[in-house]
Write a protein that holds these residues in place. Structure first.
Motif, PDB file in Angstrom:
ATOM      1  N   GLN A 110      32.159  35.388  45.918  1.00 17.25           N
ATOM      2  CA  GLN A 110      30.969  34.621  45.562  1.00 17.25           C
ATOM      3  C   GLN A 110      29.768  35.535  45.337  1.00 17.25           C
ATOM      4  O   GLN A 110      28.964  35.318  44.414  1.00 17.25           O
ATOM      5  CB  GLN A 110      30.667  33.605  46.670  1.00 17.25           C
ATOM      6  CG  GLN A 110      29.584  32.612  46.353  1.00 17.25           C
ATOM      7  CD  GLN A 110      30.060  31.530  45.412  1.00 17.25           C
ATOM      8  OE1 GLN A 110      30.222  31.775  44.220  1.00 17.25           O
ATOM      9  NE2 GLN A 110      30.267  30.327  45.935  1.00 17.25           N
ATOM     10  N   GLN A 113      29.969  37.175  41.977  1.00 19.24           N
ATOM     11  CA  GLN A 113      29.703  36.248  40.879  1.00 19.24           C
ATOM     12  C   GLN A 113      28.241  35.822  40.815  1.00 19.24           C
ATOM     13  O   GLN A 113      27.818  35.241  39.813  1.00 19.24           O
ATOM     14  CB  GLN A 113      30.591  35.003  41.025  1.00 19.24           C
ATOM     15  CG  GLN A 113      32.076  35.281  40.862  1.00 19.24           C
ATOM     16  CD  GLN A 113      32.950  34.139  41.361  1.00 19.24           C
ATOM     17  OE1 GLN A 113      32.456  33.038  41.624  1.00 19.24           O
ATOM     18  NE2 GLN A 113      34.230  34.389  41.494  1.00 19.24           N
ATOM     19  N   THR A 114      27.478  36.107  41.874  1.00 22.58           N
ATOM     20  CA  THR A 114      26.086  35.647  41.908  1.00 22.58           C
ATOM     21  C   THR A 114      25.139  36.839  41.959  1.00 22.58           C
ATOM     22  O   THR A 114      25.031  37.572  40.982  1.00 22.58           O
ATOM     23  CB  THR A 114      25.877  34.675  43.089  1.00 22.58           C
ATOM     24  OG1 THR A 114      26.280  35.305  44.333  1.00 22.58           O
ATOM     25  CG2 THR A 114      26.699  33.406  42.904  1.00 22.58           C
ATOM     26  N   PRO A 327      25.499  29.703  43.998  1.00 23.45           N
ATOM     27  CA  PRO A 327      25.555  29.491  42.541  1.00 23.45           C
ATOM     28  C   PRO A 327      24.298  28.865  41.962  1.00 23.45           C
ATOM     29  O   PRO A 327      23.819  29.279  40.897  1.00 23.45           O
ATOM     30  CB  PRO A 327      26.774  28.563  42.386  1.00 23.45           C
ATOM     31  CG  PRO A 327      27.628  28.841  43.572  1.00 23.45           C
ATOM     32  CD  PRO A 327      26.660  29.098  44.676  1.00 23.45           C
ATOM     33  N   TRP A 330      21.516  31.495  41.986  1.00 25.10           N
ATOM     34  CA  TRP A 330      21.780  32.537  41.007  1.00 25.10           C
ATOM     35  C   TRP A 330      21.557  32.032  39.586  1.00 25.10           C
ATOM     36  O   TRP A 330      20.978  32.738  38.749  1.00 25.10           O
ATOM     37  CB  TRP A 330      23.191  33.069  41.173  1.00 25.10           C
ATOM     38  CG  TRP A 330      23.634  33.969  40.060  1.00 25.10           C
ATOM     39  CD1 TRP A 330      24.646  33.761  39.177  1.00 25.10           C
ATOM     40  CD2 TRP A 330      23.042  35.218  39.693  1.00 25.10           C
ATOM     41  NE1 TRP A 330      24.738  34.794  38.286  1.00 25.10           N
ATOM     42  CE2 TRP A 330      23.763  35.710  38.577  1.00 25.10           C
ATOM     43  CE3 TRP A 330      21.983  35.973  40.179  1.00 25.10           C
ATOM     44  CZ2 TRP A 330      23.460  36.910  37.952  1.00 25.10           C
ATOM     45  CZ3 TRP A 330      21.674  37.172  39.551  1.00 25.10           C
ATOM     46  CH2 TRP A 330      22.404  37.624  38.464  1.00 25.10           C
ATOM     47  N   ASN A 331      22.021  30.818  39.298  1.00 29.04           N
ATOM     48  CA  ASN A 331      21.868  30.276  37.943  1.00 29.04           C
ATOM     49  C   ASN A 331      20.402  30.153  37.554  1.00 29.04           C
ATOM     50  O   ASN A 331      20.008  30.455  36.418  1.00 29.04           O
ATOM     51  CB  ASN A 331      22.564  28.913  37.831  1.00 29.04           C
ATOM     52  CG  ASN A 331      24.076  29.044  37.816  1.00 29.04           C
ATOM     53  OD1 ASN A 331      24.614  30.079  37.418  1.00 29.04           O
ATOM     54  ND2 ASN A 331      24.769  28.003  38.256  1.00 29.04           N
TER      55      ASN A 331
END
Length: 371
Positions: A110, A113-114, A327, A330-331
């Motif tokens: 995770q 991915q972030t 997520p 991060w987005n």
């Protein structure tokens, strides 16, 4: 409409003592939210008095002359996984070393991915690696090896990964940095439950007015007293550490050091034998090396900061993050939407107020996701 007009007129006709009362409450509210940060930032900074000590100067000179090339072969025995070539051809501005447990492969995935997915800030390289001990489970260890082959971002020492071995983990990290990545300009150590804002941190480091040497910055703990309770698991007897207070030190959850400080603390590590918590141990070694910690309230320490986009764009770290939070954060961070000065101010007020209320179980404010 008439009622609204009447309210406006009444508000404008407030007497002087009523205006003073409102102003006092506004000041009090901001003092409660930001007062502690102000005191820590400006009034509790240590002074570098140890620079004139002969032992300190001698240690700093040995750190400056430290030659790890001749030690590379010997220290290989300390590592189960060492990734020695990952920094060889890279001009690393910020090296991020994340302390992780071998069993937490999902959390590492995770993070990749972030927030660790950001590898370039203003054209400067940010490199993220995970620092692990070993696991008693053969299955977990086998998974770590597969994960390392896939991502090539794991450093693993030959010691059991436990809270009791955090000093060993820190020594392993420093040893790896000064041996295999000696040209990384800054190093951030963080825990795996953190959110780290590389963008704001790199921009801050680029804007430093002081020379970047001797940089040891984080949320500084001031005048922490050793635990003298013999019944406590953290009991420190006088025979082990006799001073009334520990030296000032940065919270172990996350802090930044410059490359020269990594070398100085590493040399001090090899000469210090104390059974104290590892964050305090780092502070003791830093003092031996004549390095004074710098406080920044933009590091959360071990606190979880309630989410607000503009607050998080200003902060460097937040702790105790849930996997499902990363997520979303991060987005929104990746979108890069700038915050005005007013938005940043209101965001800081919002997240600090909610974080403060989280201390009290009867204030259940829930999760927020403010734009």
């Amino acid at each position: 409409m008439w009622a609204h007009f009447t309210m406006q007129v009444s508000f404008c006709r407030l007497r002087t003592h009523q205006w003073c009362f409102l102003l006092f409450n506004a000041i009090l509210f901001h003092a409660l939210l930001f007062g502690a940060d102000f005191v820590e930032e400006y009034l509790l900074q240590s002074s570098p008095a140890t620079y004139t000590d002969a032992k300190v100067l001698e240690l700093r000179e040995r750190a400056r002359k430290l030659d790890m090339e001749t030690m590379k072969e010997n220290i290989s025995m300390h590592y189960a996984i060492k990734c020695p070539d990952i920094c060889v051809t890279s001009d690393v501005f910020l090296l991020s070393m994340v302390f992780s447990n071998p069993a937490n492969g999902t959390r590492r995935a995770q993070i990749r991915q972030t927030w660790a997915n950001l590898t370039d800030v203003k054209g400067l390289l940010v490199l993220t690696l995970f620092v692990l001990g070993t696991s008693d489970s053969n299955d977990i260890q086998a998974n770590v090896i597969v994960e390392s082959h896939q991502h090539k971002d794991i450093i693993q020492g030959k010691f059991n990964d436990s809270d009791g071995n955090l000093i060993l983990k820190m020594k392993l990290m420093l040893e790896w940095v000064v041996t295999f990545c000696p040209f990384a300009r800054f190093i951030i150590k963080s825990d795996e439950d953190m959110f780290v804002n590389y963008k704001s941190l790199v921009e801050y480091l680029l804007g430093l007015k002081r020379h970047p040497d001797d940089l040891y910055i984080g949320r500084v703990i001031h005048q922490e007293m050793p635990d003298r309770n013999a019944q406590s698991k953290d009991f420190i007897p006088l025979s082990q550490y006799s001073e009334k207070y520990y030296p000032d030190y940065c919270s172990g959850a996350a802090f930044v050091i410059s490359q020269d400080v990594a070398r100085k603390i590493f040399v001090a590590f090899t000469e210090t034998n104390l059974a104290v918590p590892y964050a305090m141990f780092i502070g003791i070694c830093a003092k031996k090396a004549g390095v004074v910690p710098t406080h920044s309230s933009r590091f959360s320490g071990e606190k979880h900061i309630r989410y607000n986009r503009c607050c998080y764009s200003f902060m460097f770290t937040s702790a105790q993050m849930q996997l499902e939070e990363l997520p979303t954060i991060w987005n929104e961070a990746r979108e890069g939407k700038a915050c005005s000065l007013l938005e940043t101010y209101s965001g800081l007020v919002s997240c600090k107020a909610l974080t403060y209320l989280d201390r009290f179980s009867f204030f259940s404010t829930g999760k927020i996701n403010e734009k």
